[in-house]
Design an enzyme around this catalytic site. Structure first.
Site, PDB file in Angstrom:
ATOM      1  CE  LYS A   1       5.792 -59.059-150.564  1.00  0.00           C
ATOM      2  NZ  LYS A   1       6.328 -57.702-150.763  1.00  0.00           N
TER       3      LYS A   1
ATOM      4  CG  ASP B   1       9.473 -62.276-149.492  1.00  0.00           C
ATOM      5  OD1 ASP B   1      10.112 -63.074-149.967  1.00  0.00           O
ATOM      6  OD2 ASP B   1       8.665 -61.381-150.198  1.00  0.00           O
TER       7      ASP B   1
END
Length: 268
Positions: A8, A131
């Site tokens: 990401k 995350d």
């Protein structure tokens, strides 16, 4: 059973407050990109983890093993062996470890038909890392709190070429947070990403850059070089050390190879 665990990038990252528990509140936008680790989980007589193409140690602290043990506390699942082929660089702010761990949760859920819902998988993932929950659904999401409060957001970067540049610098999350100064953002990130992307460089920032650029000027130089090469937006991802650039057209990035590894990583 095999799974590809993607990386990401962070579109903006504001550190807004240091909490009493020692963690920090933040706001950011997570965006998935096509750079993958490969994970295979198979039944085994002994529990094991093999890591390929990396210096990572396959010990009990590894997030993949922690993911297995987390589900093992609630479900009767057999012993497995996990094979992990690393392609996402570590210490790069790309979420590779978090993505790997979340992929293991998903693989175990599918292999052993645990029927864990998406929302419950997010709860398990949040116990592994701030995350990790993002990687359950893998779509653009706005994150608050310590990174576990997620909301869908409309963001489409499919028209751009995304390039990741990773210098030979490893930055731990703890190191990055030690020097950061929490501050209230000048503009709400959700409003900022609605602006034309050419204006992002004036409005969207990564708070970690201020201290880390001073300590590691090479990272700052890479960001400047991406702009020189025509990026419409460039930023360090997460807590670094990788920098990504968004380009309208493909460009020759060979000059960057003398500074760092370059990874094409179009949107997921």
């Amino acid at each position: 059973m095999l799974k590809f665990a993607n990386a990401k990038i962070n579109i903006g990252l504001h550190i807004t407050r240091k909490r009493e528990d020692g963690y920090h509140d933040l706001e950011t936008i997570f965006y998935p990109v096509k750079l993958y680790d490969v994970i295979e989980v198979r039944k085994a007589e002994e529990m094991g983890l093999s890591i390929w193409n990396s210096s990572l140690v396959a010990d009990a602290d590894n997030l993949c093993l922690r993911a297995y043990n987390l589900l093992k506390t609630d479900y009767e699942i057999p012993l497995v062996h996990i094979d992990l082929l690393k392609n996402i660089p570590i210490g790069a702010g790309l979420g590779g470890g978090s993505s790997d761990a979340t992929a293991v949760l998903g693989l175990l859920n599918d292999m052993f038909e645990l029927n864990i819902s998406t929302e419950k998988l997010k709860e398990y993932a949040a116990q592994l890392g701030a995350d990790c929950s993002f990687f359950v659904e893998n779509k653009a999401q706005y994150a608050e709190g310590i990174g576990t409060q997620l909301k869908d957001i409309e963001l489409d970067l499919s028209a751009y070429h995304i390039v990741l540049v990773k210098p030979d610098i490893h930055i731990s999350t703890a190191e990055a947070y030690r020097a950061v100064i929490p501050q209230k953002p000048e503009i709400d990130l959700r409003d900022a990403v609605k602006l034309p992307i050419q204006e992002w460089k004036y409005t969207i920032r990564n708070d970690f850059e201020f201290s880390l650029f001073e300590k590691y000027p090479l990272i700052r130089d890479i960001k400047s070089k991406l702009y020189e090469l025509g990026a419409v937006y460039a930023s360090m991802s997460g807590s670094g050390s990788s920098v990504f650039g968004l380009f309208e057209d493909q460009v020759d990035l060979s000059d960057l190879n003398k500074y760092a590894e370059v990874y094409p990583a179009t949107e997921l």
